[in-house]
Design a protein around this motif. Structure first.
Motif, PDB file in Angstrom:
ATOM      1  N   LYS A 181       0.816  -1.215   0.000  1.00 53.01           N
ATOM      2  CA  LYS A 181       0.000   0.000   0.000  1.00 53.01           C
ATOM      3  C   LYS A 181       0.852   1.268   0.000  1.00 53.01           C
ATOM      4  O   LYS A 181       0.314   2.373  -0.117  1.00 53.01           O
ATOM      5  CB  LYS A 181      -0.924   0.002   1.216  1.00 53.01           C
ATOM      6  N   THR A 182       2.170   1.126   0.130  1.00 53.44           N
ATOM      7  CA  THR A 182       3.062   2.290   0.150  1.00 53.44           C
ATOM      8  C   THR A 182       3.557   2.595  -1.263  1.00 53.44           C
ATOM      9  O   THR A 182       3.482   1.749  -2.162  1.00 53.44           O
ATOM     10  CB  THR A 182       4.277   2.039   1.052  1.00 53.44           C
ATOM     11  N   ASP A 183       4.072   3.807  -1.441  1.00 58.49           N
ATOM     12  CA  ASP A 183       4.643   4.170  -2.737  1.00 58.49           C
ATOM     13  C   ASP A 183       5.956   3.448  -3.001  1.00 58.49           C
ATOM     14  O   ASP A 183       6.271   3.100  -4.133  1.00 58.49           O
ATOM     15  CB  ASP A 183       4.888   5.685  -2.798  1.00 58.49           C
ATOM     16  N   HIS A 184       6.738   3.243  -1.938  1.00 54.28           N
ATOM     17  CA  HIS A 184       8.079   2.675  -2.124  1.00 54.28           C
ATOM     18  C   HIS A 184       8.096   1.157  -2.182  1.00 54.28           C
ATOM     19  O   HIS A 184       8.992   0.575  -2.781  1.00 54.28           O
ATOM     20  CB  HIS A 184       9.013   3.164  -1.016  1.00 54.28           C
ATOM     21  N   ARG A 185       7.151   0.486  -1.530  1.00 58.10           N
ATOM     22  CA  ARG A 185       7.055  -0.983  -1.500  1.00 58.10           C
ATOM     23  C   ARG A 185       8.382  -1.625  -1.049  1.00 58.10           C
ATOM     24  O   ARG A 185       8.807  -2.646  -1.568  1.00 58.10           O
ATOM     25  CB  ARG A 185       6.632  -1.549  -2.850  1.00 58.10           C
ATOM     26  N   LEU A 186       9.013  -1.030  -0.034  1.00 58.59           N
ATOM     27  CA  LEU A 186      10.306  -1.521   0.449  1.00 58.59           C
ATOM     28  C   LEU A 186      10.153  -2.389   1.688  1.00 58.59           C
ATOM     29  O   LEU A 186       9.394  -2.068   2.605  1.00 58.59           O
ATOM     30  CB  LEU A 186      11.231  -0.353   0.791  1.00 58.59           C
ATOM     31  N   ILE A 187      10.905  -3.473   1.711  1.00 61.14           N
ATOM     32  CA  ILE A 187      11.035  -4.341   2.871  1.00 61.14           C
ATOM     33  C   ILE A 187      12.517  -4.464   3.180  1.00 61.14           C
ATOM     34  O   ILE A 187      13.338  -4.689   2.285  1.00 61.14           O
ATOM     35  CB  ILE A 187      10.432  -5.734   2.606  1.00 61.14           C
ATOM     36  N   GLY A 188      12.868  -4.287   4.446  1.00 63.13           N
ATOM     37  CA  GLY A 188      14.262  -4.385   4.855  1.00 63.13           C
ATOM     38  C   GLY A 188      14.619  -5.807   5.260  1.00 63.13           C
ATOM     39  O   GLY A 188      14.193  -6.278   6.309  1.00 63.13           O
ATOM     40  N   LEU A 189      15.374  -6.490   4.419  1.00 62.72           N
ATOM     41  CA  LEU A 189      15.836  -7.839   4.746  1.00 62.72           C
ATOM     42  C   LEU A 189      17.064  -7.707   5.636  1.00 62.72           C
ATOM     43  O   LEU A 189      18.037  -7.031   5.278  1.00 62.72           O
ATOM     44  CB  LEU A 189      16.170  -8.599   3.471  1.00 62.72           C
ATOM     45  N   ILE A 190      17.019  -8.343   6.792  1.00 58.42           N
ATOM     46  CA  ILE A 190      18.093  -8.185   7.771  1.00 58.42           C
ATOM     47  C   ILE A 190      18.240  -9.477   8.567  1.00 58.42           C
ATOM     48  O   ILE A 190      17.254 -10.178   8.811  1.00 58.42           O
ATOM     49  CB  ILE A 190      17.799  -6.979   8.696  1.00 58.42           C
ATOM     50  N   GLN A 191      19.466  -9.803   8.953  1.00 57.86           N
ATOM     51  CA  GLN A 191      19.710 -11.036   9.698  1.00 57.86           C
ATOM     52  C   GLN A 191      19.620 -10.805  11.206  1.00 57.86           C
ATOM     53  O   GLN A 191      20.091  -9.775  11.711  1.00 57.86           O
ATOM     54  CB  GLN A 191      21.098 -11.590   9.371  1.00 57.86           C
ATOM     55  N   PRO A 192      19.035 -11.750  11.932  1.00 63.64           N
ATOM     56  CA  PRO A 192      19.157 -11.711  13.396  1.00 63.64           C
ATOM     57  C   PRO A 192      20.623 -11.855  13.784  1.00 63.64           C
ATOM     58  O   PRO A 192      21.405 -12.515  13.099  1.00 63.64           O
ATOM     59  CB  PRO A 192      18.342 -12.928  13.850  1.00 63.64           C
ATOM     60  N   GLU A 193      20.993 -11.220  14.902  1.00 60.88           N
ATOM     61  CA  GLU A 193      22.375 -11.297  15.377  1.00 60.88           C
ATOM     62  C   GLU A 193      22.366 -11.178  16.895  1.00 60.88           C
ATOM     63  O   GLU A 193      21.942 -10.155  17.439  1.00 60.88           O
ATOM     64  CB  GLU A 193      23.203 -10.186  14.732  1.00 60.88           C
ATOM     65  N   GLY A 194      22.809 -12.226  17.553  1.00 58.73           N
ATOM     66  CA  GLY A 194      22.764 -12.224  19.008  1.00 58.73           C
ATOM     67  C   GLY A 194      21.324 -12.132  19.481  1.00 58.73           C
ATOM     68  O   GLY A 194      20.453 -12.873  19.035  1.00 58.73           O
ATOM     69  N   GLU A 195      21.069 -11.212  20.393  1.00 60.27           N
ATOM     70  CA  GLU A 195      19.714 -11.008  20.902  1.00 60.27           C
ATOM     71  C   GLU A 195      18.930  -9.984  20.086  1.00 60.27           C
ATOM     72  O   GLU A 195      17.770  -9.705  20.384  1.00 60.27           O
ATOM     73  CB  GLU A 195      19.779 -10.534  22.360  1.00 60.27           C
ATOM     74  N   GLY A 196      19.576  -9.432  19.078  1.00 63.73           N
ATOM     75  CA  GLY A 196      18.911  -8.401  18.291  1.00 63.73           C
ATOM     76  C   GLY A 196      19.042  -8.646  16.803  1.00 63.73           C
ATOM     77  O   GLY A 196      18.869  -9.762  16.321  1.00 63.73           O
ATOM     78  N   LEU A 197      19.358  -7.579  16.068  1.00 63.59           N
ATOM     79  CA  LEU A 197      19.476  -7.646  14.625  1.00 63.59           C
ATOM     80  C   LEU A 197      20.834  -7.131  14.192  1.00 63.59           C
ATOM     81  O   LEU A 197      21.486  -6.371  14.904  1.00 63.59           O
ATOM     82  CB  LEU A 197      18.375  -6.798  13.961  1.00 63.59           C
ATOM     83  N   ALA A 198      21.261  -7.545  13.006  1.00 66.36           N
ATOM     84  CA  ALA A 198      22.528  -7.061  12.464  1.00 66.36           C
ATOM     85  C   ALA A 198      22.473  -5.550  12.277  1.00 66.36           C
ATOM     86  O   ALA A 198      21.401  -4.951  12.158  1.00 66.36           O
ATOM     87  CB  ALA A 198      22.813  -7.746  11.131  1.00 66.36           C
ATOM     88  N   ALA A 199      23.628  -4.942  12.233  1.00 61.71           N
ATOM     89  CA  ALA A 199      23.698  -3.482  12.095  1.00 61.71           C
ATOM     90  C   ALA A 199      23.316  -3.024  10.697  1.00 61.71           C
ATOM     91  O   ALA A 199      22.833  -1.906  10.512  1.00 61.71           O
ATOM     92  CB  ALA A 199      25.100  -2.993  12.430  1.00 61.71           C
ATOM     93  N   ILE A 200      23.538  -3.898   9.703  1.00 66.12           N
ATOM     94  CA  ILE A 200      23.311  -3.517   8.307  1.00 66.12           C
ATOM     95  C   ILE A 200      22.425  -4.550   7.627  1.00 66.12           C
ATOM     96  O   ILE A 200      22.616  -5.759   7.769  1.00 66.12           O
ATOM     97  CB  ILE A 200      24.646  -3.382   7.565  1.00 66.12           C
ATOM     98  N   GLY A 201      21.447  -4.062   6.884  1.00 68.69           N
ATOM     99  CA  GLY A 201      20.592  -4.901   6.062  1.00 68.69           C
ATOM    100  C   GLY A 201      20.495  -4.299   4.683  1.00 68.69           C
ATOM    101  O   GLY A 201      21.209  -3.348   4.346  1.00 68.69           O
ATOM    102  N   CYS A 202      19.615  -4.848   3.865  1.00 68.01           N
ATOM    103  CA  CYS A 202      19.416  -4.311   2.517  1.00 68.01           C
ATOM    104  C   CYS A 202      17.919  -4.258   2.243  1.00 68.01           C
ATOM    105  O   CYS A 202      17.191  -5.236   2.475  1.00 68.01           O
ATOM    106  CB  CYS A 202      20.108  -5.163   1.473  1.00 68.01           C
ATOM    107  N   ALA A 203      17.466  -3.117   1.768  1.00 66.96           N
ATOM    108  CA  ALA A 203      16.053  -2.941   1.448  1.00 66.96           C
ATOM    109  C   ALA A 203      15.794  -3.348   0.004  1.00 66.96           C
ATOM    110  O   ALA A 203      16.533  -2.976  -0.905  1.00 66.96           O
ATOM    111  CB  ALA A 203      15.635  -1.489   1.665  1.00 66.96           C
ATOM    112  N   GLY A 204      14.740  -4.125  -0.178  1.00 64.52           N
ATOM    113  CA  GLY A 204      14.345  -4.535  -1.509  1.00 64.52           C
ATOM    114  C   GLY A 204      12.930  -4.091  -1.801  1.00 64.52           C
ATOM    115  O   GLY A 204      12.078  -4.067  -0.907  1.00 64.52           O
TER     116      GLY A 204
END
Length: 208
Positions: free
Chosen positions: A45-68
């Motif tokens: 429903k958004t104009d950009h249609r972006l989803i940020g693919l990111i890996q879990p890391e430790g108890e949280g998430l990685a510092a860097i992901g990539c939006a597709g």
């Protein structure tokens, strides 16, 4: 690369261990959890249609992901979705936010990755005559196959990014490949990982 949208400050996050999306590449994903089906519905429903693919890391998430950007999707008979993401840019995760949606939203910073939104990178130092024999031995050791003619004809970036995404490296190694600043850096790391594996780094046979 031109877009008809501005890069948003917040995007939906899709944490997925072992999955990375390299600049200007595409990745197919299978969406079936209710919260991520909701994420997909909201994203479309958004104009950009972006989803940020990111890996879990430790108890949280990685510092860097990539939006597709969602560029294709189809629904299966049982309500699941098969989607395709086309990489737009890597991002640095500032903060993962919970509360208003059943999935995570991320406040993101794009400023370190302006190169991702330009044309394909080249790797002038790439030596296919050295890389391909190593790659062939690695793939044979892992019972993998590929179209060698297509690989020989592929552009540097398409080849290196594809190998970085599909070869059976650890999540940490894939994250390091994603975070490589340039294509040359990524290719050097990729080749090093292959050589390390062939020397017994992942319990394969040692080089003779």
């Amino acid at each position: 690369m031109l877009f008809r949208f501005d890069l948003p400050a917040r995007i939906a996050l899709f944490p997925l261990t072992g999955a990375v999306l390299m600049p200007r590449a595409r990745i197919p994903l299978h969406v079936f959890e209710p919260r991520y089906l909701q994420m997909l519905d909201d994203t479309l429903k958004t104009d950009h249609r972006l989803i940020g693919l990111i890996q879990p890391e430790g108890e949280g998430l990685a510092a860097i992901g990539c939006a597709g950007r969602v560029v294709a999707f189809s629904e299966t008979d049982d309500g699941r979705q098969m989607i395709s993401l086309r990489a737009i840019s890597r991002f640095r995760l500032v903060e993962a936010q919970e509360g208003f949606t059943p999935y995570l939203m991320g406040e993101v910073d794009w400023s370190s990755f302006a190169r991702d939104m330009k044309g394909p990178e080249e790797d002038p130092a790439m030596d296919r005559a050295a890389l391909f024999p190593l790659l062939r031995r690695y793939m044979e050791a892992h019972d993998l196959s590929t179209d060698w003619d297509a690989a020989s004809e592929a552009q540097d970036e398409a080849l290196i990014n594809s190998l970085s995404m599909v070869l059976p490296f650890s999540p940490g190694d894939r994250q390091a490949l994603l975070e490589s600043p340039t294509l040359t850096d990524r290719r050097e790391l990729l080749q090093g990982l292959i050589e390390f594996a062939l020397h017994g780094g992942d319990n394969e046979e040692r080089l003779q």
